[in-house]
Write a protein that holds these residues in place. Structure first.
Motif, PDB file in Angstrom:
ATOM      1  N   ILE A   1       0.876  -1.168   0.000  1.00 30.97           N
ATOM      2  CA  ILE A   1       0.000   0.000   0.000  1.00 30.97           C
ATOM      3  C   ILE A   1       0.913   1.217   0.000  1.00 30.97           C
ATOM      4  CG2 ILE A   1      -1.816   1.266   1.203  1.00 30.97           C
ATOM      5  CD1 ILE A   1      -2.477  -1.412   2.657  1.00 30.97           C
ATOM      6  N   LEU A   2       0.798   2.063  -1.018  1.00 32.78           N
ATOM      7  CA  LEU A   2       1.603   3.283  -1.116  1.00 32.78           C
ATOM      8  C   LEU A   2       0.731   4.484  -0.794  1.00 32.78           C
ATOM      9  CD1 LEU A   2       3.225   1.142  -2.699  1.00 32.78           C
ATOM     10  CD2 LEU A   2       3.927   2.953  -4.243  1.00 32.78           C
ATOM     11  N   VAL A   3       1.218   5.351   0.082  1.00 33.09           N
ATOM     12  CA  VAL A   3       0.506   6.570   0.471  1.00 33.09           C
ATOM     13  C   VAL A   3       1.497   7.729   0.530  1.00 33.09           C
ATOM     14  CG1 VAL A   3      -1.270   5.329   1.794  1.00 33.09           C
ATOM     15  CG2 VAL A   3       0.787   6.140   2.955  1.00 33.09           C
ATOM     16  N   ASP A   4       0.981   8.934   0.474  1.00 36.78           N
ATOM     17  CA  ASP A   4       1.821  10.113   0.661  1.00 36.78           C
ATOM     18  C   ASP A   4       2.576   9.952   1.978  1.00 36.78           C
ATOM     19  OD1 ASP A   4       2.714  12.748   1.489  1.00 36.78           O
ATOM     20  OD2 ASP A   4       1.363  13.582  -0.017  1.00 36.78           O
ATOM     21  N   ASN A   5       3.864  10.223   1.969  1.00 35.75           N
ATOM     22  CA  ASN A   5       4.655   9.979   3.179  1.00 35.75           C
ATOM     23  C   ASN A   5       4.256  10.877   4.350  1.00 35.75           C
ATOM     24  OD1 ASN A   5       6.006  12.305   2.056  1.00 35.75           O
ATOM     25  ND2 ASN A   5       7.753  11.813   3.338  1.00 35.75           N
ATOM     26  N   LYS A   6       3.447  11.893   4.099  1.00 42.49           N
ATOM     27  CA  LYS A   6       2.958  12.750   5.186  1.00 42.49           C
ATOM     28  C   LYS A   6       1.802  12.092   5.946  1.00 42.49           C
ATOM     29  CE  LYS A   6       4.381  16.904   2.787  1.00 42.49           C
ATOM     30  NZ  LYS A   6       4.194  17.059   1.360  1.00 42.49           N
TER      31      LYS A   6
ATOM     32  N   ASN B   1      10.560   7.530  -3.912  1.00 42.46           N
ATOM     33  CA  ASN B   1       9.994   8.507  -4.836  1.00 42.46           C
ATOM     34  C   ASN B   1       8.927   7.817  -5.677  1.00 42.46           C
ATOM     35  OD1 ASN B   1      11.572  10.825  -4.209  1.00 42.46           O
ATOM     36  ND2 ASN B   1      13.300   9.847  -5.221  1.00 42.46           N
ATOM     37  N   ALA B   2       7.828   8.511  -5.910  1.00 45.51           N
ATOM     38  CA  ALA B   2       6.710   7.943  -6.661  1.00 45.51           C
ATOM     39  C   ALA B   2       6.789   8.293  -8.135  1.00 45.51           C
ATOM     40  CB  ALA B   2       5.395   8.461  -6.090  1.00 45.51           C
ATOM     41  N   SER B   3       6.282   7.379  -8.968  1.00 45.76           N
ATOM     42  CA  SER B   3       6.147   7.637 -10.397  1.00 45.76           C
ATOM     43  C   SER B   3       4.927   8.535 -10.622  1.00 45.76           C
ATOM     44  CB  SER B   3       5.973   6.320 -11.151  1.00 45.76           C
ATOM     45  OG  SER B   3       4.705   5.754 -10.839  1.00 45.76           O
ATOM     46  N   GLU B   4       4.784   9.035 -11.829  1.00 45.15           N
ATOM     47  CA  GLU B   4       3.638   9.891 -12.160  1.00 45.15           C
ATOM     48  C   GLU B   4       2.322   9.139 -11.998  1.00 45.15           C
ATOM     49  OE1 GLU B   4       3.524  13.194 -12.689  1.00 45.15           O
ATOM     50  OE2 GLU B   4       5.660  13.137 -12.193  1.00 45.15           O
ATOM     51  N   LEU B   5       2.285   7.862 -12.387  1.00 44.52           N
ATOM     52  CA  LEU B   5       1.074   7.061 -12.245  1.00 44.52           C
ATOM     53  C   LEU B   5       0.672   6.933 -10.777  1.00 44.52           C
ATOM     54  CD1 LEU B   5      -1.114   5.082 -13.300  1.00 44.52           C
ATOM     55  CD2 LEU B   5       0.585   3.275 -13.035  1.00 44.52           C
ATOM     56  N   VAL B   6       1.632   6.658  -9.919  1.00 44.57           N
ATOM     57  CA  VAL B   6       1.356   6.507  -8.493  1.00 44.57           C
ATOM     58  C   VAL B   6       0.872   7.833  -7.903  1.00 44.57           C
ATOM     59  CG1 VAL B   6       2.406   6.023  -6.242  1.00 44.57           C
ATOM     60  CG2 VAL B   6       2.936   4.558  -8.204  1.00 44.57           C
ATOM     61  N   ILE B   7       1.518   8.911  -8.266  1.00 44.03           N
ATOM     62  CA  ILE B   7       1.119  10.239  -7.781  1.00 44.03           C
ATOM     63  C   ILE B   7      -0.322  10.540  -8.175  1.00 44.03           C
ATOM     64  CG2 ILE B   7       1.512  12.729  -8.031  1.00 44.03           C
ATOM     65  CD1 ILE B   7       4.541  12.014  -8.354  1.00 44.03           C
ATOM     66  N   LYS B   8      -0.668  10.249  -9.419  1.00 41.35           N
ATOM     67  CA  LYS B   8      -2.031  10.509  -9.916  1.00 41.35           C
ATOM     68  C   LYS B   8      -3.059   9.716  -9.105  1.00 41.35           C
ATOM     69  CE  LYS B   8      -4.883  10.227 -14.033  1.00 41.35           C
ATOM     70  NZ  LYS B   8      -4.983   9.825 -15.431  1.00 41.35           N
ATOM     71  N   GLU B   9      -2.789   8.432  -8.865  1.00 40.41           N
ATOM     72  CA  GLU B   9      -3.718   7.591  -8.096  1.00 40.41           C
ATOM     73  C   GLU B   9      -3.844   8.070  -6.654  1.00 40.41           C
ATOM     74  OE1 GLU B   9      -5.700   4.670  -8.793  1.00 40.41           O
ATOM     75  OE2 GLU B   9      -5.470   5.537 -10.784  1.00 40.41           O
ATOM     76  N   ILE B  10      -2.727   8.435  -6.049  1.00 37.28           N
ATOM     77  CA  ILE B  10      -2.772   8.910  -4.663  1.00 37.28           C
ATOM     78  C   ILE B  10      -3.553  10.209  -4.567  1.00 37.28           C
ATOM     79  CG2 ILE B  10      -1.352   9.841  -2.781  1.00 37.28           C
ATOM     80  CD1 ILE B  10       0.702   7.645  -3.446  1.00 37.28           C
ATOM     81  N   LYS B  11      -3.385  11.088  -5.528  1.00 35.08           N
ATOM     82  CA  LYS B  11      -4.144  12.343  -5.517  1.00 35.08           C
ATOM     83  C   LYS B  11      -5.632  12.098  -5.756  1.00 35.08           C
ATOM     84  CE  LYS B  11      -0.463  15.539  -6.662  1.00 35.08           C
ATOM     85  NZ  LYS B  11       0.067  16.532  -7.595  1.00 35.08           N
ATOM     86  N   THR B  12      -5.957  11.046  -6.511  1.00 33.75           N
ATOM     87  CA  THR B  12      -7.349  10.735  -6.822  1.00 33.75           C
ATOM     88  C   THR B  12      -8.054   9.996  -5.686  1.00 33.75           C
ATOM     89  OG1 THR B  12      -6.836  10.615  -9.177  1.00 33.75           O
ATOM     90  CG2 THR B  12      -8.868   9.536  -8.454  1.00 33.75           C
TER      91      THR B  12
END
Length: 87
Positions: free
Chosen positions: A22-27, A64-75
């Motif tokens: 499970i990947l989440v924003d590190n904050k 560090n996250a890829s663009e795909l991971v960043i997009k999913e986490i933001k969504t």
């Protein structure tokens, strides 16, 4: 974006060990919320597994996250990497 990786292992009803991250924003450090993300992911599986608890899902590292991971986490707040026996 830096993400926290939570390593997760659960036994499936057929005895196989399911492994996913499970990947989440590190904050995000609220373990209950992270476990809820994992439970939400499991709802969509066609098989049953043991209950997801803090003993089965542990913080592993930050990366560090890829663009795909960043997009999913933001969504939706999280991203799942299926490693073993997830389907």
């Amino acid at each position: 974006m830096k993400v926290s990786v939570w390593d997760t292992y659960l036994k499936r009803e057929n005895g196989l060990i399911m492994h996913f991250d499970i990947l989440v924003d590190n904050k995000l450090t609220d373990e209950t919320k992270i476990l809820d993300f994992g439970k939400n992911y499991l709802k969509n599986k066609s098989f049953k597994s043991e209950a997801l608890t803090s003993k089965k899902c542990v913080f592993c590292h930050i990366e560090n996250a890829s663009e795909l991971v960043i997009k999913e986490i933001k969504t939706k707040g999280y991203y799942i990497i299926e490693m073993e026996n997830c389907n």
